[in-house]
Structures are given as C-alpha cells and as structure tokens.
Design a protein around this motif. Structure first.
Motif, short mmCIF file in Angstrom:
data_model
loop_
_atom_site.label_atom_id
_atom_site.label_comp_id
_atom_site.label_asym_id
_atom_site.label_seq_id
_atom_site.Cartn_x
_atom_site.Cartn_y
_atom_site.Cartn_z
N PHE A 163 0.81 -1.22 0.00
CA PHE A 163 0.00 0.00 0.00
C PHE A 163 0.85 1.27 0.00
O PHE A 163 0.31 2.36 -0.19
CB PHE A 163 -0.94 0.02 1.20
CG PHE A 163 -2.25 -0.69 0.96
CD1 PHE A 163 -3.01 -0.42 -0.17
CD2 PHE A 163 -2.73 -1.62 1.86
CE1 PHE A 163 -4.21 -1.05 -0.39
CE2 PHE A 163 -3.92 -2.27 1.65
CZ PHE A 163 -4.68 -1.99 0.51
N HIS A 164 2.14 1.14 0.21
CA HIS A 164 3.02 2.32 0.19
C HIS A 164 3.72 2.48 -1.16
O HIS A 164 4.66 3.27 -1.26
CB HIS A 164 4.03 2.26 1.33
CG HIS A 164 3.49 2.82 2.61
ND1 HIS A 164 3.71 4.13 3.01
CD2 HIS A 164 2.69 2.26 3.55
CE1 HIS A 164 3.09 4.34 4.15
NE2 HIS A 164 2.46 3.22 4.51
N TYR A 165 3.27 1.75 -2.16
CA TYR A 165 3.83 1.88 -3.50
C TYR A 165 2.86 2.61 -4.43
O TYR A 165 1.68 2.22 -4.52
CB TYR A 165 4.17 0.51 -4.08
CG TYR A 165 5.46 -0.06 -3.55
CD1 TYR A 165 6.71 0.34 -4.03
CD2 TYR A 165 5.44 -1.00 -2.52
CE1 TYR A 165 7.88 -0.18 -3.53
CE2 TYR A 165 6.61 -1.53 -2.01
CZ TYR A 165 7.82 -1.12 -2.51
OH TYR A 165 8.99 -1.63 -2.00
N GLY A 166 3.37 3.63 -5.11
CA GLY A 166 2.70 4.30 -6.22
C GLY A 166 1.21 4.49 -6.07
O GLY A 166 0.73 5.12 -5.12
N ILE A 167 0.47 3.92 -7.01
CA ILE A 167 -0.97 4.15 -7.11
C ILE A 167 -1.72 3.60 -5.89
O ILE A 167 -2.76 4.11 -5.51
CB ILE A 167 -1.52 3.52 -8.41
CG1 ILE A 167 -2.94 4.05 -8.67
CG2 ILE A 167 -1.49 1.99 -8.35
CD1 ILE A 167 -3.46 3.68 -10.03
N HIS A 173 -4.23 4.12 0.26
CA HIS A 173 -3.69 4.18 1.61
C HIS A 173 -3.51 5.61 2.13
O HIS A 173 -3.43 5.82 3.35
CB HIS A 173 -2.35 3.44 1.65
CG HIS A 173 -1.84 3.19 3.04
ND1 HIS A 173 -2.61 2.61 4.04
CD2 HIS A 173 -0.62 3.46 3.61
CE1 HIS A 173 -1.89 2.53 5.15
NE2 HIS A 173 -0.69 3.04 4.93
N LYS A 174 -3.47 6.56 1.22
CA LYS A 174 -3.27 7.96 1.62
C LYS A 174 -4.35 8.44 2.59
O LYS A 174 -4.11 9.30 3.43
CB LYS A 174 -3.22 8.85 0.38
CG LYS A 174 -2.79 10.28 0.66
CD LYS A 174 -2.68 11.07 -0.63
CE LYS A 174 -2.23 12.50 -0.36
NZ LYS A 174 -2.11 13.28 -1.63
N ALA A 187 -7.62 4.12 13.96
CA ALA A 187 -7.11 2.81 13.53
C ALA A 187 -7.84 2.29 12.30
O ALA A 187 -7.23 1.72 11.40
CB ALA A 187 -7.24 1.81 14.68
N GLU A 188 -9.15 2.47 12.24
CA GLU A 188 -9.95 1.95 11.12
C GLU A 188 -10.34 3.05 10.13
O GLU A 188 -11.16 2.79 9.23
CB GLU A 188 -11.20 1.24 11.64
CG GLU A 188 -10.89 -0.07 12.34
CD GLU A 188 -12.14 -0.86 12.70
OE1 GLU A 188 -13.25 -0.30 12.59
OE2 GLU A 188 -12.02 -2.03 13.09
N TYR A 189 -9.77 4.22 10.29
CA TYR A 189 -10.05 5.30 9.35
C TYR A 189 -9.26 5.02 8.08
O TYR A 189 -8.04 5.20 8.04
CB TYR A 189 -9.65 6.65 9.94
CG TYR A 189 -9.91 7.83 9.02
CD1 TYR A 189 -11.18 8.37 8.89
CD2 TYR A 189 -8.87 8.41 8.30
CE1 TYR A 189 -11.42 9.45 8.06
CE2 TYR A 189 -9.09 9.49 7.46
CZ TYR A 189 -10.37 10.01 7.35
OH TYR A 189 -10.60 11.08 6.51
N GLU A 194 -9.04 -0.58 1.40
CA GLU A 194 -8.01 -0.94 2.39
C GLU A 194 -8.65 -1.71 3.54
O GLU A 194 -8.09 -2.70 4.03
CB GLU A 194 -7.31 0.31 2.93
CG GLU A 194 -6.27 -0.02 3.99
CD GLU A 194 -5.47 1.20 4.43
OE1 GLU A 194 -4.79 1.11 5.47
OE2 GLU A 194 -5.50 2.22 3.72
N THR A 195 -9.82 -1.26 3.99
CA THR A 195 -10.52 -1.96 5.05
C THR A 195 -10.79 -3.41 4.67
O THR A 195 -10.57 -4.33 5.47
CB THR A 195 -11.86 -1.25 5.36
OG1 THR A 195 -11.59 0.10 5.78
CG2 THR A 195 -12.63 -1.98 6.45
N ALA A 196 -11.25 -3.61 3.43
CA ALA A 196 -11.58 -4.96 2.97
C ALA A 196 -10.33 -5.82 2.79
O ALA A 196 -10.31 -6.99 3.18
CB ALA A 196 -12.36 -4.89 1.66
N ILE A 197 -9.27 -5.23 2.22
CA ILE A 197 -8.05 -6.02 1.93
C ILE A 197 -7.27 -6.34 3.19
O ILE A 197 -6.91 -7.49 3.44
CB ILE A 197 -7.17 -5.26 0.91
CG1 ILE A 197 -7.89 -5.19 -0.45
CG2 ILE A 197 -5.81 -5.95 0.75
CD1 ILE A 197 -7.23 -4.27 -1.47
#
Length: 300
Positions: A163-167, A173-174, A187-189, A194-197
């Motif tokens: 999640f810290h790569y590119g797109i 993740h931003k 924590a869940e914001y 992202e929540t699902a993955i």
C-alpha cells in the motif's frame, strides 16, 4: 465444466448456510449438560437466522471493544498531567478532524464491515468451524489467538508495504495517513478497499488455520476480533505510557512503533510485532529516532 459445477455447488451450499435457523437440539451432543455460558450463547440463535444473528453479535462486540478501548485515551486528551506521555504533543486533533473520522468510521463499519460479518458464519461452517458445544478450553483459545496474531501480522506487513507503492498509496492508503499524529479510533479510518483487503488478515487467517491446522470454535473468532481491536486501538492511541504493553513485552510493536510510521510516512509496516520490520530492515530509521526520543525524555 467441472469447475462450473463445483462453483455452483459451493454457491448453493453457501446460500443454504445463509438461511440456517438456530436449533439447539441439532448442535448439542446427546446427553450433554451445557454450562450456563453455553446455554446463554445458543439461546441467542434459537429460532433465528444464524448468519444474521452472528453478524449482529460480532458487530456489537466490534463496536463495544473498539470505542470502549478508545475511551481511556479520549479522557487522557483532557487531563493535563497525561500530556507528557503523548508521542507528538505538538500536534492537536481539531474537532473537525475528529468528527470527520467518526462519520467515516460509522459509514465503513455499517456498510463495509457489517456485511462481511454477516457472511462470516456461513463461510466458517463451510471450512469446518466448530459451532456447537462444548466451548473450547481457555488454553486452546489462547494458543489459537496467539497464532492468529502471528498470521495477521505477517499478512499485514506485506500488504501494508504494498500500500506504500505508487498508485496503491495515492489512491487508497493515503486516506489512512491523513492523520500524521494518530489517535485511537483512527485505527480503522481508511479507504473501503483498504478496510476490505487488510481485514482479510483478520478474517482469512482463522479460516486457513481451521482448514489446514486444527478446528476453531466460532466463539474463539469473537475473542480474536476483540483482541485484535484492543491491539490496533492501542497502536494508534498516540500515547506511550510507562505501563504500555511494549515496555514489558519487547517484541510488541505498540504505539511508539506505529506512531513513527504515521509521522514519517515510512517504515514500521507490521501491525502487532516488531520482528518483521527488524528482519527486513524497515525499522532502521525508527530505531535512530526512538533512541533520540528516549534520550530527550530522560534529560527533560
């Protein structure tokens, strides 16, 4: 053709499980005298749709633990004597940011997480979860929950790095990194994807453990969810108390570990433990920063 038949059969089985109504006589071993706790538990499902009932129970457990765990940190925000334990005391969370976080959380929890919880019991039954009596022994529960923490942490480390790569960072993740100084319920914001993955580490871990290693009881899953929530709220709390878990359990990541990740936007990708970041060298900058922080706290 065989794959189509298999898929159709699995779908039919899943739909059948979704419609199952609780019947204590079907899940209680013949001649078994249930404990008071078991009677109370199974009575919740009696005559009701089991998938929906479990989803509601799981949701209540989630909300109670998540916001209940955050409450002490929320109170600490208004106690001047506690401010010395804040990891980033120079950064304040505005009321606007706080309410934006709460609104986003409730939308995600109701429309993303709740449906996932509703579907969990049928999926768990299909891979062989134990749903009847007796309840498992506490030592077995403790062992399984400990293993779930290790599985989730390993999955989270690599998924989080991705999640810290590119797109993936820019589009997904931003959102989570809007808070450079996190606070408990942040924590869940996160983006719904992202929540699902990342949530798969919490949900899929026990499913695979049950399928490949040993049977898991459905109540153990609820205990695991509560433990995971307890951990993640602590990791985002923004406080480093002398009694924090990481001070008496050295390999526990804790708030200082994850707070640095939010502050610097890099490194410390694991959720619960420190060892993956140490092994793969993604905590070097944190180690240097933490050494300076500890030295500063001793001289003040």
């Amino acid at each position: 053709m065989p794959n189509t038949i298999l898929t159709s059969a699995l779908l039919e089985q899943f739909m059948a499980e979704m419609k199952t109504t609780g019947d204590m006589t079907q899940i209680m071993p013949k001649g078994y005298a249930p404990t008071w706790a078991e009677q109370q538990w199974f009575s919740l499902f009696e005559g009701r749709n089991e998938a929906v009932t479990f989803g509601i129970i799981a949701f209540i457990v989630h909300q109670t633990v998540y916001y209940g765990r955050y409450l002490p940190y929320f109170i600490c925000d208004y106690i001047p004597a506690m401010q010395k334990y804040k990891l980033q005391p120079d950064k304040e969370i505005s009321n606007q940011q706080w309410w934006k976080c709460v609104r986003s959380l409730l939308i995600s929890q109701i429309f993303v997480q709740l449906p996932m919880m509703m579907f969990f019991l049928p999926a768990a039954r299909m891979v062989g979860f134990e749903c009847g009596a007796p309840f498992p022994a506490w030592l077995r529960v403790a062992f399984q929950v400990s293993v779930f923490f290790v599985i989730e942490d390993f999955y989270h480390y690599w998924a989080h790095r991705l999640f810290h790569y590119g797109i993936f960072y820019k589009r997904i993740h931003k959102v989570h990194h809007e808070h450079t100084a996190p606070f408990g319920i942040a924590a869940e914001y996160a983006h719904p994807l992202e929540t699902a993955i990342l949530g798969q580490g919490t949900i899929a871990g026990p499913l695979f453990f049950n399928y490949f290693i040993e049977q898991v009881h459905i109540t153990t899953m609820l205990i695991w969810i509560a433990a995971r929530l307890w951990q993640t709220v602590e990791a985002h709390c923004g406080y480093d108390f002398p009694w924090s878990t990481s001070h008496w359990l050295p390999f526990w990541a804790g708030a200082s570990h994850h707070d640095y990740h939010h502050m610097a936007f890099v490194d410390n990708f694991a959720s619960t433990f420190r060892w993956w970041d140490r092994i793969f060298g993604t905590d070097c900058r944190y180690q240097a920063y933490e050494a300076r922080r500890q030295l500063k706290s001793k001289t003040e």
